[in-house]
Design a protein around this motif. Structure first.
Motif, PDB file in Angstrom:
ATOM      1  N   UNK A  58      24.875  35.261  41.825  1.00 34.82           N
ATOM      2  CA  UNK A  58      25.734  35.233  40.598  1.00 34.82           C
ATOM      3  C   UNK A  58      26.926  36.110  40.707  1.00 34.82           C
ATOM      4  N   UNK A  59      27.943  35.609  41.184  1.00 35.07           N
ATOM      5  CA  UNK A  59      29.309  36.718  41.757  1.00 35.07           C
ATOM      6  C   UNK A  59      29.877  37.149  40.371  1.00 35.07           C
ATOM      7  N   UNK A  60      29.106  37.664  39.438  1.00 41.15           N
ATOM      8  CA  UNK A  60      29.808  38.207  38.170  1.00 41.15           C
ATOM      9  C   UNK A  60      30.612  39.135  38.328  1.00 41.15           C
ATOM     10  N   UNK A  61      29.934  40.332  39.045  1.00 39.08           N
ATOM     11  CA  UNK A  61      30.710  41.308  39.321  1.00 39.08           C
ATOM     12  C   UNK A  61      32.019  41.334  39.894  1.00 39.08           C
ATOM     13  N   UNK A  62      31.934  40.230  41.046  1.00 39.72           N
ATOM     14  CA  UNK A  62      32.964  39.869  41.803  1.00 39.72           C
ATOM     15  C   UNK A  62      34.098  39.324  40.905  1.00 39.72           C
ATOM     16  N   UNK A  63      33.420  38.372  39.731  1.00 39.34           N
ATOM     17  CA  UNK A  63      34.461  37.818  38.813  1.00 39.34           C
ATOM     18  C   UNK A  63      35.352  38.800  37.946  1.00 39.34           C
ATOM     19  N   UNK A  64      34.477  39.708  37.272  1.00 41.51           N
ATOM     20  CA  UNK A  64      35.051  40.770  36.754  1.00 41.51           C
ATOM     21  C   UNK A  64      36.020  41.722  37.528  1.00 41.51           C
ATOM     22  N   UNK A  65      35.713  41.970  38.728  1.00 38.41           N
ATOM     23  CA  UNK A  65      36.719  42.655  39.452  1.00 38.41           C
ATOM     24  C   UNK A  65      38.005  42.200  39.805  1.00 38.41           C
ATOM     25  N   UNK A  66      37.903  40.900  40.000  1.00 34.42           N
ATOM     26  CA  UNK A  66      39.067  40.262  40.464  1.00 34.42           C
ATOM     27  C   UNK A  66      39.854  39.919  39.278  1.00 34.42           C
ATOM     28  N   UNK A  67      39.523  39.775  37.889  1.00 32.73           N
ATOM     29  CA  UNK A  67      40.187  39.488  36.918  1.00 32.73           C
ATOM     30  C   UNK A  67      40.613  40.670  36.130  1.00 32.73           C
ATOM     31  N   UNK A  68      39.914  41.635  36.034  1.00 32.57           N
ATOM     32  CA  UNK A  68      40.418  42.917  35.467  1.00 32.57           C
ATOM     33  C   UNK A  68      40.558  44.358  35.990  1.00 32.57           C
ATOM     34  N   UNK A  69      39.949  44.339  37.506  1.00 39.70           N
ATOM     35  CA  UNK A  69      40.394  45.457  38.047  1.00 39.70           C
ATOM     36  C   UNK A  69      41.521  45.493  39.274  1.00 39.70           C
TER      37      UNK A  69
END
Lengths: 281, 439
Positions: free
Chosen positions: B21-32
């Protein structure tokens, strides 16, 4: 172009500042001030005690305060708060005040309706058993509940003070219906009751409550002279406290919150400047 | 959420999670790592402020719902119990009540920012429309929330607004009965409003996710309106905009707190501290301040159905705006004529709000009675509302469509970095190239 926009916006604001005209009028409430005003304002406990006495001996004959219990009188910031009694139910003043009232209860053995002395946990008793009874005793008018009165009217404290001290005789040109009293601070339309010229119709309206306070109506325990002005000021302070019993807690919490937020904002501003120092933008 | 991802899982757990589940990737790409134009001004911080407002409203609202009783006999007293007997209930309730006003302050700034900088133009039409949907949901939520304390203005406001639907031909009366759950505003109405008031904020949160998704496909607009050309035009969202938005949110919180702690009832109506009584109508029924411009448009039209259509039409304008504005230039920085009309539009909205708070027959200029035409008193709020409402619609239906075709815009910068790196005085000649080459 921006300037023109600002000028137009300023014009809009200038229009907002003008007063409204309507058939219903009332006099501008008297400009009065109390200790509880402003961001640091606190209640004067002596004044709250005097105000409670005015409420109990005068107002409570007709007006209920359904949201108030006797225990509220002894809670932090209340008229009879004492540091020795953190639990207001233990406060001897509060207990003594409550005991003076007889309240209805159910006998747990027989189920009969009985009367017993009040306790700190009881609500302020209602002067009338129901609304029709209240109206029947007051010429058809219903004395409003006073729990929230100070915030249920525009400029609450000044309005109540003005009503209490503002009764006047409008002269022979006014026809006052039976059971009514003229008060310039009560919103109303006097056009139909005025025999004089249309240009001089007085502001205000009729109120069913006869002038409730006169000098020496109550005897203050602290020796303060009971003038009409003093009684009105004190009962207004009590009513403001009853409407917002957590006002002092709110303001002191707010002061701490504002200081915290100011420091927090300052730190964020410094961080912002620091992080952006190498970016031309 | 789009394009190339620079996320590199650092720990074993992150690598394990990333293929499942690439959820950390999603957060990284959207808000970092998200590339954001580096020239965003403070008007752009209101997106973050709005997210903060929604969070505050949901958290305080959930707590209030633990203590609130949705019944006509108990609702008013239960709100007062929250204020008097619940620990810090006064804080939670005043934050929620003032929070609604703060939410609208922020959303109006956010909308006007979008109007000024052309954030509704291609390729951001869907982003803009989702924003309009959020605004509509906010209005429905705020209206139903205001009914819940069951004060005089709650009740009579609910009567006025629900009766508007009765103006619709044929189906109107049935819709009104259906909304009420009976034949008058009563207990069933209060119950369903409470239920929907709890539901809608989560729908808002859902549309907010779509709104942010639609933002991250084309990326942020920016004050120049010029597309991002290269990496030199952007900075990563974190830490650059997390700290800038954070600072703006803190300033906003100071303003918010000054209301909550020192003037909590300034934005409300005193009459709402009188318990609802269907038999006594308040002298002057007014909605909360954020609805006043629409209330003025409603009352400006003599026919009830036309007034209702005008009110909803005023919101509908926003939905179709991307296709009404014909100009290829996004930012009004480079549209001096449009800028003038825009500031008149802002003033018009304020005037409408002012009119909405007054009685229709009130004089605009007091004691001036000679300003009449036939039997119409032109010096009245209703006539001022009519003039302002006409401009409101003309701005969308005439000014923006025509102006885009006729005006000559100022030269736009070549890129976002260009006006920063070399100020306009020594700008290269290419900067003055015709605007229609860019979009």
């Amino acid at each position: 172009m921006l300037r023109k926009g600002i000028a137009l916006a300023a014009l809009g604001l200038a229009i907002i500042a003008t007063p409204a005209m309507a058939a219903t009028t009332h006099a501008e409430p008297k400009d009065m001030h109390w200790s509880f005003e402003g961001p640091f304002g606190k209640f004067d406990q002596g004044q709250l005690q005097r105000g409670y006495k005015v409420y109990r001996e005068v107002c409570s004959a007709c007006h209920s305060m359904n949201l108030m219990s006797f225990r509220n009188l002894g809670q932090k910031g209340g008229p009879f708060y004492d540091e020795k009694y953190k639990n207001p139910n233990d406060n001897p003043y509060v207990k003594a005040i409550a005991k003076d009232y007889q309240v209805n209860d159910i006998d747990s053995e027989t189920g009969d309706v009985v009367q017993r002395p009040g306790t700190s946990a009881d609500k302020f008793p209602n002067p009338f058993p129901n609304e029709p009874a209240a109206r029947a005793s007051n010429g058809g008018a219903l004395p409003p509940d006073l729990s929230d009165m100070a915030k249920a009217r525009e400029l609450g404290p000044r309005y109540i003070y003005s009503i209490l001290t503002g009764y006047e005789d409008a002269g022979p040109n006014m026809t006052v219906p039976p059971g009514k009293h003229y008060n310039p601070y009560m919103p109303g339309d006097m056009g139909a009751f005025w025999k004089g010229s249309a240009a001089t119709i007085p502001e205000g309206g009729f109120i069913a409550m006869p002038p409730p306070l006169v000098a020496d109506k109550v005897t203050f325990d602290d020796g303060t002279k009971a003038t009409l002005d003093q009684e009105a000021k004190d009962v207004v302070a009590f009513l403001v406290w009853a409407s917002e019993p957590k006002m002092e807690e709110r303001k002191s919490f707010g002061l701490a919150a504002m200081i915290y937020l100011l420091i927090f904002t300052g730190l964020l501003y410094v961080s912002y400047k620091r992080i952006w120092r190498n970016v031309s933008h | 959420m789009s394009g190339h991802s620079n996320y590199e899982p650092k720990t074993g757990f992150e690598r394990w999670l990333d293929v499942r589940l690439p959820i950390v990737r999603l957060a990284y790409d959207s808000v970092v790592d998200f590339p954001t134009p580096k020239n965003l001004n403070y008007w752009w911080t209101f997106g973050g402020i709005l997210a903060f407002c929604l969070g505050i409203q949901i958290v305080t609202g959930v707590i209030l719902a633990m203590h609130y009783v949705p019944h006509v006999d108990y609702a008013f007293a239960s709100v007062e119990r929250i204020m008097r007997d619940v620990n810090y209930g006064w804080l939670v309730r005043y934050m929620h009540a003032n929070g609604a006003s703060m939410f609208f302050v922020a959303v109006y700034v956010h909308i006007f920012r979008g109007l000024y900088y052309g954030s509704y133009k291609a390729p951001r039409e869907v982003l803009w429309i989702l924003g309009c949907v959020i605004y509509l949901l906010m209005m429905a939520t705020a209206f139903m929330g205001y009914v819940l304390p069951w004060g005089q203005m709650s009740f009579h406001g609910a009567v006025v607004i629900t009766n508007l639907f009765g103006a619709l031909p044929v189906v109107g009366p049935s819709i009104t009965t259906w909304l009420w759950g009976g034949f008058a505003v009563d207990d069933p109405t209060l119950n369903r409003f409470f239920s929907l008031h709890y539901l809608l904020p989560f729908m808002i949160a859902g549309v907010v996710i779509l709104h942010i998704w639609a933002l991250h496909v084309p990326g942020n607009n920016n004050p120049t309106g010029v597309n991002v050309k290269s990496k030199a035009d952007t900075v990563p969202f974190h830490p650059y905009y997390t700290v800038k938005d954070g600072f703006a949110i803190a300033v906003f919180m100071l303003m918010f707190a000054s209301f909550v702690f020192f003037n909590p009832n300034a934005l409300g109506d005193a009459v709402n501290y009188v318990p609802a009584n269907p038999l006594v109508t308040p002298a002057h029924i007014v909605p909360e301040w954020y609805f006043l411009p629409f209330y003025a448009i409603l009352r400006a039209v003599p026919n009830k159905l036309a007034g209702v259509l005008g009110m909803f039409g005023a919101i509908a304008m926003l939905f179709v705006l991307p296709w009404l504005d014909t100009s290829k230039v996004r930012s009004m920085r480079y549209r001096p004529t449009a800028k003038l009309y825009f500031f008149i539009f802002v003033a018009t909205c304020l005037v409408l709000g002012f009119c909405g708070g007054r009685l229709p027959d009130d004089h605009v200029i007091p004691k001036l009675t000679t300003f009449t035409l036939l039997d119409a008193d032109l010096n009245s709020m209703v006539w001022l509302s009519r003039i302002a409402a006409t401009y409101y619609f003309a701005y969308f239906l005439l000014i923006l469509p025509i102006l885009g075709l006729t005006e000559t815009p100022l030269p736009q910068p070549e890129s976002i970095s260009e006006p920063v790196l070399s100020h306009s005085a020594n700008a290269p000649a290419g900067a003055a190239a015709s605007p229609e080459k860019r979009g």
